[in-house]
Design a protein around this motif. Structure first.
Motif, PDB file in Angstrom:
ATOM      1  N   UNK B  78       0.816  -1.214   0.000  1.00  0.00           N
ATOM      2  CA  UNK B  78       0.000   0.000   0.000  1.00  0.00           C
ATOM      3  C   UNK B  78       0.853   1.269   0.000  1.00  0.00           C
ATOM      4  N   UNK B  79       1.999   1.228   0.712  1.00  0.00           N
ATOM      5  CA  UNK B  79       2.864   2.413   0.700  1.00  0.00           C
ATOM      6  C   UNK B  79       3.306   2.806  -0.718  1.00  0.00           C
ATOM      7  N   UNK B  80       3.591   1.857  -1.612  1.00  0.00           N
ATOM      8  CA  UNK B  80       3.995   2.255  -2.963  1.00  0.00           C
ATOM      9  C   UNK B  80       2.983   3.183  -3.642  1.00  0.00           C
ATOM     10  N   UNK B  85       8.256   3.179  -2.378  1.00  0.00           N
ATOM     11  CA  UNK B  85       8.406   1.813  -2.857  1.00  0.00           C
ATOM     12  C   UNK B  85       9.573   1.143  -2.139  1.00  0.00           C
ATOM     13  N   UNK B  86       9.323  -0.061  -1.635  1.00  0.00           N
ATOM     14  CA  UNK B  86      10.364  -0.774  -0.887  1.00  0.00           C
ATOM     15  C   UNK B  86      10.533  -2.180  -1.436  1.00  0.00           C
ATOM     16  N   UNK B  88      11.247  -6.195  -0.851  1.00  0.00           N
ATOM     17  CA  UNK B  88      10.653  -7.061   0.171  1.00  0.00           C
ATOM     18  C   UNK B  88      11.502  -7.087   1.443  1.00  0.00           C
ATOM     19  N   UNK B  89      12.839  -7.179   1.275  1.00  0.00           N
ATOM     20  CA  UNK B  89      13.689  -7.315   2.467  1.00  0.00           C
ATOM     21  C   UNK B  89      13.616  -6.091   3.382  1.00  0.00           C
ATOM     22  N   UNK B  90      13.869  -4.866   2.874  1.00  0.00           N
ATOM     23  CA  UNK B  90      13.746  -3.712   3.777  1.00  0.00           C
ATOM     24  C   UNK B  90      12.334  -3.548   4.324  1.00  0.00           C
ATOM     25  N   UNK B  91      11.324  -3.841   3.515  1.00  0.00           N
ATOM     26  CA  UNK B  91       9.944  -3.738   4.018  1.00  0.00           C
ATOM     27  C   UNK B  91       9.742  -4.675   5.199  1.00  0.00           C
ATOM     28  N   UNK B  92      10.283  -5.895   5.061  1.00  0.00           N
ATOM     29  CA  UNK B  92      10.143  -6.879   6.139  1.00  0.00           C
ATOM     30  C   UNK B  92      10.860  -6.407   7.402  1.00  0.00           C
TER      31      UNK B  92
END
Lengths: 242, 222
Positions: B78-80, B85-86, B88-92
């Motif tokens: 949803x943030x994108x 935009x992130x 997967x790793x930094x988002x996690x």
């Protein structure tokens, strides 16, 4: 040294100090007594702003305590405060307890602070217990460490909030002896206590409080022999007969 | 058949080790960040201004009151749409750090508030600054209460990290999902997944128990 001018304090709606006027001179020992809930602890807790006041003026050593511009650290460093429940730091030794404030507040080098700490602990009769933790000490010993903690700051004033009330009877005298010595050396002291023997012997004046007001201020002999008010008479009769 | 699958699984082991490493990386980074942020928030929550306390309190409640999977989705999907935009790793790591920080914040605040008020009064009366009070009087005592549940919390965070497999981070759980499509022996595959989590968590559980015993001994002695 300590000057209350029309000091008032409220806890919410409760008016706990009413129009307090009192002057304590340098070197004077003043005992504050009165029934529980009369505001005597609150009175001395205002002196180093453990409690704020809402009205009036309170000046300690020429510094206005309840002016937000005042440097409270500086004022508090000059005032030793002894609590009923000792409040020693349980994770530190006796020496650690008495040196932390000199090192961190007065910026005295550690070795010198420890030298002062050892001397002071010896002076209150605990030279053998400098490495003990508070839990290894009796109540009377803990309270003497607390007094040494105050003294290591070389304060101008010592305040005592019922210093012997939490102690077993046989330990009361060892604490009172230390306080007697302090008084003899000319320390300015305010002592909230029920120890009337101590008051009679050491105090220059007795302040009797009830319901947030100062009812009588008199030399101990006058107050104990000849209280001027009914409330004073009633208080004395109730503590002498119990 | 079972023997054949087992041999297949053994041949996939390097893949599992990669997943194990990813789980350790995601949860390790999140534990470090979450512990630092959690201590800062916890200290503010216990002694900061009223506004600060209620902002942190509201955030902690919000995070504790929503599923972690939903938080991960919000950050990743949803943030994108808001222009952030992130990968997967930094988002996690961000999602898990935040979760860890919220739980640790409560543990730290609880530990600080459990220190008797007389300690703060005595320190205040002696003229110690707020920083010195915290550093020398309050935190050393609070740590006795904080440490055992803190390490216990680490265990929960390692296990919660399995959720980030849902956005494509190839951790142990994701490796399990991918492997089970080749080796349709669910018990065997996810048994191995479980064992690998246990290998990380068991030492932590023991460490937490050890701290608990040790702190109890120390606080009775003091």
């Amino acid at each position: 040294m300590i000057s209350f001018k029309n000091v008032n304090k409220w806890f919410g709606d409760l008016h706990v100090l009413k129009e307090i006027n009192l002057e304590v001179a340098k070197g004077e020992v003043v005992v504050v007594c009165g029934p529980s809930g009369s505001g005597k602890s609150t009175l001395i807790r205002c002196i180093n702003r453990l409690e704020p006041i809402q009205k009036g003026e309170l000046v300690v050593d020429n510094m206005n305590v309840h002016d937000n511009k005042s440097n409270m650290t500086k004022i508090r460093a000059e005032i030793g405060f002894i609590f009923q429940s000792f409040n020693l730091y349980p994770h530190m030794t006796a020496l650690g307890n008495v040196t932390i404030a000199p090192i961190r507040v007065r910026n005295i080098p550690k070795e010198e602070a420890e030298k002062i700490g050892r001397e002071t602990l010896t002076r209150v009769g605990l030279g053998e217990r400098i490495d003990s933790h508070p839990a290894q000490l009796s109540g009377g010993q803990q309270q003497r460490v607390a007094i040494a903690r105050g003294l290591c700051m070389r304060p101008k004033i010592m305040l005592f909030d019922e210093p012997t009330s939490a102690l077993d009877p046989e330990m009361i005298n060892e604490v009172l002896d230390v306080m007697r010595d302090l008084a003899k050396e000319g320390m300015t002291m305010m002592v909230v206590t029920h120890e009337m023997g101590f008051a009679r012997e050491v105090a220059n004046r007795v302040v009797f409080m009830d319901e947030g007001q100062i009812i009588e201020v008199a030399p101990p002999n006058d107050f104990f022999k000849n209280p001027q008010t009914d409330r004073g008479k009633f208080f004395l009769s109730s503590i002498l007969t119990h | 058949m079972w023997g054949f699958y087992f041999n297949e699984l053994m041949r996939s082991l390097p893949f599992f080790y990669k997943g194990l490493w990813m789980t350790v990386a995601v949860s390790g980074l999140s534990l470090i960040a979450g512990t630092i942020i959690g201590f800062i928030w916890g200290i503010m929550r216990a002694s900061g201004s009223k506004i600060l306390r209620s902002i942190i309190g509201a955030w902690v409640d919000l995070i504790r009151g929503t599923p972690f999977l939903v938080q991960v989705f919000i950050i990743f999907f949803i943030l994108p749409s808001a222009g952030i935009e992130l990968e997967a790793f930094p988002a996690a790591v961000i999602a898990l750090s935040n979760l860890a920080a919220c739980f640790i914040c409560e543990i730290v605040a609880g530990g600080i508030l459990a220190v008797p008020s007389g300690q703060r009064e005595a320190a205040t009366a002696s003229g110690l600054s707020a920083y010195h009070q915290l550093r020398y009087i309050i935190l050393p005592q609070a740590l006795r209460t904080i440490l055992p549940p803190l390490v216990g919390q680490f265990v929960l965070i390692v296990k919660d990290s399995s959720v980030v497999s849902a956005i494509g981070v190839v951790d142990i759980t994701r490796v399990g999902w991918l492997t089970v499509q080749r080796i349709p022996e669910g018990l065997m595959v996810f048994g191995l997944v479980g064992i690998l989590y246990f290998v990380i968590c068991y030492p932590l559980i023991n460490f937490s128990n050890f701290l608990e015993r040790r702190m109890t001994v120390v606080s009775t002695r003091l």
